[in-house]
Design a protein around this motif. Structure first.
Motif, PDB file in Angstrom:
ATOM      1  N   LEU A   1     -34.428 -10.349 -40.497  1.00 53.08           N
ATOM      2  CA  LEU A   1     -35.100 -11.391 -39.634  1.00 53.08           C
ATOM      3  C   LEU A   1     -34.965 -10.678 -38.355  1.00 53.08           C
ATOM      4  O   LEU A   1     -34.060  -9.743 -37.888  1.00 53.08           O
ATOM      5  CB  LEU A   1     -33.964 -12.421 -39.553  1.00 53.08           C
ATOM      6  CG  LEU A   1     -33.926 -13.517 -40.864  1.00 53.08           C
ATOM      7  CD1 LEU A   1     -32.881 -14.720 -40.345  1.00 53.08           C
ATOM      8  CD2 LEU A   1     -35.144 -13.889 -41.300  1.00 53.08           C
ATOM      9  N   LEU A   2     -35.980 -11.129 -37.363  1.00 50.49           N
ATOM     10  CA  LEU A   2     -35.911 -11.151 -36.008  1.00 50.49           C
ATOM     11  C   LEU A   2     -35.701 -12.240 -35.328  1.00 50.49           C
ATOM     12  O   LEU A   2     -35.790 -13.183 -35.511  1.00 50.49           O
ATOM     13  CB  LEU A   2     -37.477 -10.592 -35.509  1.00 50.49           C
ATOM     14  CG  LEU A   2     -37.520 -10.769 -33.953  1.00 50.49           C
ATOM     15  CD1 LEU A   2     -36.814  -9.569 -32.992  1.00 50.49           C
ATOM     16  CD2 LEU A   2     -39.135 -10.762 -33.755  1.00 50.49           C
ATOM     17  N   ALA A   3     -34.512 -12.093 -34.500  1.00 49.44           N
ATOM     18  CA  ALA A   3     -34.060 -13.243 -33.636  1.00 49.44           C
ATOM     19  C   ALA A   3     -34.401 -13.243 -32.417  1.00 49.44           C
ATOM     20  O   ALA A   3     -34.246 -12.141 -31.447  1.00 49.44           O
ATOM     21  CB  ALA A   3     -32.471 -13.443 -33.841  1.00 49.44           C
ATOM     22  N   ILE A   4     -34.967 -14.384 -31.562  1.00 44.86           N
ATOM     23  CA  ILE A   4     -35.471 -14.558 -30.343  1.00 44.86           C
ATOM     24  C   ILE A   4     -34.578 -15.580 -29.658  1.00 44.86           C
ATOM     25  O   ILE A   4     -34.485 -16.713 -30.109  1.00 44.86           O
ATOM     26  CB  ILE A   4     -36.844 -14.712 -30.349  1.00 44.86           C
ATOM     27  CG1 ILE A   4     -37.725 -13.729 -30.786  1.00 44.86           C
ATOM     28  CG2 ILE A   4     -37.352 -15.331 -28.738  1.00 44.86           C
ATOM     29  CD1 ILE A   4     -39.099 -14.079 -30.840  1.00 44.86           C
ATOM     30  N   GLU A   5     -33.903 -15.155 -28.459  1.00 46.81           N
ATOM     31  CA  GLU A   5     -32.853 -16.157 -27.713  1.00 46.81           C
ATOM     32  C   GLU A   5     -33.460 -16.098 -26.276  1.00 46.81           C
ATOM     33  O   GLU A   5     -33.265 -15.158 -25.436  1.00 46.81           O
ATOM     34  CB  GLU A   5     -31.640 -15.684 -27.896  1.00 46.81           C
ATOM     35  CG  GLU A   5     -30.674 -16.298 -26.747  1.00 46.81           C
ATOM     36  CD  GLU A   5     -30.608 -17.709 -26.865  1.00 46.81           C
ATOM     37  OE1 GLU A   5     -30.621 -18.326 -27.889  1.00 46.81           O
ATOM     38  OE2 GLU A   5     -31.192 -18.269 -25.865  1.00 46.81           O
ATOM     39  N   THR A   6     -34.279 -17.283 -25.749  1.00 48.59           N
ATOM     40  CA  THR A   6     -34.593 -17.466 -24.561  1.00 48.59           C
ATOM     41  C   THR A   6     -34.418 -18.666 -23.789  1.00 48.59           C
ATOM     42  O   THR A   6     -35.043 -19.169 -22.816  1.00 48.59           O
ATOM     43  CB  THR A   6     -36.312 -17.201 -24.281  1.00 48.59           C
ATOM     44  OG1 THR A   6     -36.642 -17.973 -25.224  1.00 48.59           O
ATOM     45  CG2 THR A   6     -36.608 -15.789 -24.856  1.00 48.59           C
ATOM     46  N   ALA A   7     -33.332 -19.452 -24.468  1.00 46.28           N
ATOM     47  CA  ALA A   7     -33.228 -20.697 -23.847  1.00 46.28           C
ATOM     48  C   ALA A   7     -32.447 -20.964 -22.593  1.00 46.28           C
ATOM     49  O   ALA A   7     -32.278 -21.874 -21.970  1.00 46.28           O
ATOM     50  CB  ALA A   7     -32.350 -21.685 -24.923  1.00 46.28           C
ATOM     51  N   THR A   8     -31.904 -19.849 -22.139  1.00 46.38           N
ATOM     52  CA  THR A   8     -31.299 -19.815 -20.704  1.00 46.38           C
ATOM     53  C   THR A   8     -31.865 -18.525 -19.984  1.00 46.38           C
ATOM     54  O   THR A   8     -32.863 -18.190 -20.304  1.00 46.38           O
ATOM     55  CB  THR A   8     -29.854 -19.305 -21.147  1.00 46.38           C
ATOM     56  OG1 THR A   8     -29.580 -17.888 -21.529  1.00 46.38           O
ATOM     57  CG2 THR A   8     -29.206 -20.253 -21.987  1.00 46.38           C
TER      58      THR A   8
ATOM     59  N   SER B   1     -25.986 -13.799 -32.278  1.00 41.91           N
ATOM     60  CA  SER B   1     -25.476 -15.259 -32.905  1.00 41.91           C
ATOM     61  C   SER B   1     -26.532 -15.982 -33.353  1.00 41.91           C
ATOM     62  O   SER B   1     -26.241 -16.719 -34.510  1.00 41.91           O
ATOM     63  CB  SER B   1     -24.764 -16.048 -31.649  1.00 41.91           C
ATOM     64  OG  SER B   1     -23.558 -15.384 -31.245  1.00 41.91           O
ATOM     65  N   ALA B   2     -27.655 -16.009 -32.871  1.00 42.44           N
ATOM     66  CA  ALA B   2     -28.773 -16.734 -33.308  1.00 42.44           C
ATOM     67  C   ALA B   2     -29.291 -16.185 -34.842  1.00 42.44           C
ATOM     68  O   ALA B   2     -29.461 -16.963 -35.608  1.00 42.44           O
ATOM     69  CB  ALA B   2     -30.018 -16.755 -32.580  1.00 42.44           C
ATOM     70  N   LEU B   3     -29.270 -14.802 -34.753  1.00 37.57           N
ATOM     71  CA  LEU B   3     -29.501 -14.127 -36.156  1.00 37.57           C
ATOM     72  C   LEU B   3     -28.374 -14.572 -37.172  1.00 37.57           C
ATOM     73  O   LEU B   3     -28.660 -14.613 -38.157  1.00 37.57           O
ATOM     74  CB  LEU B   3     -29.320 -12.524 -35.803  1.00 37.57           C
ATOM     75  CG  LEU B   3     -29.613 -11.666 -37.217  1.00 37.57           C
ATOM     76  CD1 LEU B   3     -31.132 -11.927 -37.525  1.00 37.57           C
ATOM     77  CD2 LEU B   3     -29.491 -10.266 -36.726  1.00 37.57           C
ATOM     78  N   GLU B   4     -27.324 -14.340 -36.723  1.00 43.44           N
ATOM     79  CA  GLU B   4     -26.173 -14.800 -37.781  1.00 43.44           C
ATOM     80  C   GLU B   4     -26.299 -16.252 -38.431  1.00 43.44           C
ATOM     81  O   GLU B   4     -26.173 -16.460 -39.340  1.00 43.44           O
ATOM     82  CB  GLU B   4     -24.535 -14.497 -37.254  1.00 43.44           C
ATOM     83  CG  GLU B   4     -24.509 -13.151 -36.959  1.00 43.44           C
ATOM     84  CD  GLU B   4     -23.071 -13.139 -36.380  1.00 43.44           C
ATOM     85  OE1 GLU B   4     -22.231 -13.914 -36.467  1.00 43.44           O
ATOM     86  OE2 GLU B   4     -22.746 -11.893 -35.774  1.00 43.44           O
TER      87      GLU B   4
ATOM     88  N   VAL C   1     -38.579 -15.050 -38.681  1.00 43.45           N
ATOM     89  CA  VAL C   1     -38.246 -14.998 -37.310  1.00 43.45           C
ATOM     90  C   VAL C   1     -37.491 -16.230 -36.710  1.00 43.45           C
ATOM     91  O   VAL C   1     -37.544 -17.405 -37.224  1.00 43.45           O
ATOM     92  CB  VAL C   1     -39.444 -15.106 -36.378  1.00 43.45           C
ATOM     93  CG1 VAL C   1     -38.937 -14.936 -34.869  1.00 43.45           C
ATOM     94  CG2 VAL C   1     -40.447 -14.009 -36.727  1.00 43.45           C
ATOM     95  N   ALA C   2     -36.108 -15.777 -36.389  1.00 46.16           N
ATOM     96  CA  ALA C   2     -35.152 -16.916 -35.905  1.00 46.16           C
ATOM     97  C   ALA C   2     -35.205 -17.262 -34.702  1.00 46.16           C
ATOM     98  O   ALA C   2     -35.512 -16.196 -33.835  1.00 46.16           O
ATOM     99  CB  ALA C   2     -33.545 -16.280 -36.193  1.00 46.16           C
ATOM    100  N   VAL C   3     -35.292 -18.365 -34.146  1.00 51.18           N
ATOM    101  CA  VAL C   3     -35.462 -18.608 -32.625  1.00 51.18           C
ATOM    102  C   VAL C   3     -35.055 -19.757 -32.033  1.00 51.18           C
ATOM    103  O   VAL C   3     -34.480 -20.809 -32.811  1.00 51.18           O
ATOM    104  CB  VAL C   3     -37.275 -18.953 -32.529  1.00 51.18           C
ATOM    105  CG1 VAL C   3     -37.937 -20.125 -33.353  1.00 51.18           C
ATOM    106  CG2 VAL C   3     -37.488 -18.859 -30.904  1.00 51.18           C
TER     107      VAL C   3
END
Ligand SMILES: [Zn+2]
Lengths: 347, 228
Positions: free
Chosen positions: B4-11, B185-188, B61-63
């Motif tokens: 998985l690719l994880a994307i974190e952009t909420a902050t 953390s999103a990935l986990e 993809v985790a988002v």
């Protein structure tokens, strides 16, 4: 090995239309899908940025898929040359949905990303609809956000001949329509009413008509309509609409004619949302015929925002400048790159 | 294995991570204060190089779908959706407040995830030993302080807690921890969901979690670049 791909996927999300299209050679539209949000914004009397941003995100996937499917693109990584998106001008929260999508598609398919100026897109609308139409030409781009007179010498080569110094023509339409209680968007109902009204009831000012150059102004017109309507509450709405529309069309047509003469343009064309206005189309066509110029009037679908024009502009931009870096911003105030300073401007 | 690719952009931070059940392969974060649309695509390109992974090898993809910074969320979700469409893979949505609480699941006390919602509000949820006990919601800092006062010793983590540190510090037992949700953390969380049998979503099905009605004012000033 197949030949070099000539198809380009374009994405447009600068305002209130979520759109994707596939265009061949920058000239032939294979698909053009537009999901309009007009109904979402109508009750607010204008485009609400946060509502637009949300709607773009909710609609972008089906719109892109439909554009690829309708164009028969099954293997995008092989069939497409690049992926283009409008990077500005527009609402930043809306723009970034299309820009992020296009960058990610390009990345995944290992294709170039091409950032496109929305206004540049409008300049290409005529070339998509008429395969025989070619620059050089003068384009009158009139919409809710823009009023520009641009000399297109060749694809990618533009000179600014004139622009509004205050409100856009479409903005004046929306504001006067609201004043007259015609709802939003105001252009189409105002146009229909004006057709049955008597424009002779009052002569509204033609902004900058008596000034040299090709710049335009609409804020004085808007104010004088407001003042006159308040002083004449008994006046028929259709007559006011007709008098207002005549003032707008007079000055747009005059300045287009002057701009075309200034650069000896063999052809003129209209672009942008206000180009759908029936009175403007009739006047511009008649003027062009009298002056011996070719004239192109875009279809209604090509007047409003769409992604085919973005893909077309993207094609020429890619051939001229290559790929746009993936760290390019979405720029709400992006300016069109002109070859020279305004010619014959009133300022 | 599920790669998985994880994307974190909420902050205001933008981060990405790549990994599978065997562990994290690479992670990358950019603090460019909300310039997600500029930072994210290069970050995805960079991390696939760093992890030695071609995007075509990804299984999903985790988002982070929020709640949080609306523009950041939209960039992350639009990017994840487009990658999903282009690569023919599914998406694994995770929520910012769960992502934020994840590193504190062994804290031994209640954990309040608090994301700055601007305009004097916060997005918050409450977790205990990794399980959600109060679902995500939009709240005023004083209402949050009253909630936390009931808990005794607890952690308040996130940029929302940080912003309202002075107020929360008046509540006995609350320890404010500055933290941002991370792509690791999103990935986990996404991998844990996959292991628990959660199906991937079609990219068109993923929706942002706004938790607040849009500010519905037509803005004529911004229309300088607008309609038509
Ligand atoms: Zn437009």
């Amino acid at each position: 090995m197949s030949a070099t791909p000539r198809l380009l996927l374009g994405i447009e999300t600068s305002c209130d239309e979520t759109a994707a299209a596939v265009v061949e050679d920058g000239r032939r539209t294979l698909s053009s899908v537009v999901s309009s949000q007009v109904e979402l914004h109508a009750e607010f009397g204008g485009v609400v940025p946060e509502i637009a941003g949300r709607a773009h995100l909710a609609r972008i996937v089906p719109v892109v898929r439909a554009a690829l499917a309708e164009a028969g693109v099954e293997r995008p990584a092989r069939q497409l040359a690049a992926v283009a998106a409008t990077t500005g001008p527009g609402l930043v929260g809306a723009l970034l949905v299309g820009v992020a999508s296009a960058k990610a598609l390009a990345l995944a398919w290992e294709l170039p990303f091409v950032g496109v100026n929305h206004l540049e897109g409008h300049l290409y609308a005529s070339l998509l609809e008429d395969p025989t139409f070619e620059p050089p030409m003068v384009v009158l781009l009139v919409s809710g956000g823009h009023t520009l007179l641009v000399h297109v010498a060749a694809p990618g080569r533009y000179r600014l001949l004139g622009r509004t110094i205050d409100d856009a023509a479409g903005e004046a339409y929306d504001k006067v329509a609201r004043m007259l209680g015609l709802g939003y968007p105001g252009g189409p109902p105002l146009d229909r009413l004006a057709a049955i009204g008597d424009p002779g009831i009052v002569r509204f000012p033609r902004g900058l008509a008596d000034e040299p150059g090709c710049d335009l102004s609409f804020s004085g017109l808007k104010t004088s309509v407001l003042r006159w309507v308040r002083a004449h509450p008994e006046a028929a709405v259709a007559d006011v609409a007709a008098a207002f529309q005549e003032a707008v069309v007079d000055v747009l047509a005059l300045k287009l004619r002057r701009a075309a003469a200034l650069v000896h343009a063999p052809a003129v064309c209209l672009a942008g949302g206000v180009a759908a206005n029936s009175a403007l189309r009739a006047r511009v066509a008649a003027d062009a015929e009298a002056d011996g110029r070719r004239c192109f009037l875009p279809s209604r679908a090509m007047c409003t925002d769409n992604a085919a024009m973005v893909a077309a502009a993207g094609w020429w931009r890619w051939r001229a400048d290559g790929a746009t870096p993936l760290d390019a911003p979405a720029d709400p105030n992006l300016r069109l790159r002109f070859e020279a300073e305004p010619v014959g401007a009133a300022r | 294995m599920t790669l998985l690719l994880a994307i974190e952009t909420a902050t205001p931070r933008c981060s990405v991570a790549v990994g599978h059940e065997g562990g994290l392969l690479a992670s990358f974060s950019v603090d460019r204060d909300r310039r997600h649309v500029e930072a994210l695509a290069p970050a995805v390109a960079e991390i696939s190089r760093a992890a030695g992974v071609v995007l075509g090898d990804l299984d999903g993809v985790a988002v982070d779908v929020g709640p949080g910074l609306f523009t950041g969320m939209r960039v992350g979700i639009a990017t994840a959706q487009a990658l999903g469409v282009a690569l023919g893979i599914g998406l694994h949505p995770v929520r910012s407040l769960d992502v934020l609480a994840h590193p504190f699941r062994h804290a031994g006390c209640p954990v309040a995830s608090v994301v700055d919602a601007r305009r004097g509000e916060v997005f918050r949820s409450l977790h205990q030993a990794g399980a959600e006990v109060v679902p995500p919601g939009c709240s005023t800092p004083s209402a949050l302080a009253a909630e936390l006062a009931e808990l005794g010793r607890c952690l308040a983590v996130g940029d929302g807690a940080e912003r309202h540190r002075a107020l929360l510090a008046t509540v006995g037992g609350v320890e404010v921890v500055a933290a941002m949700p991370s792509a690791e953390s999103a990935l986990e969380l996404a991998l844990a969901a996959v292991a628990a049998g959660a199906a991937a979503l079609d990219p068109g099905q993923v929706q942002a979690l706004y938790l607040r009605a849009p500010d519905a004012r037509a803005n004529f000033a911004v229309l300088a670049g607008g309609r038509g």
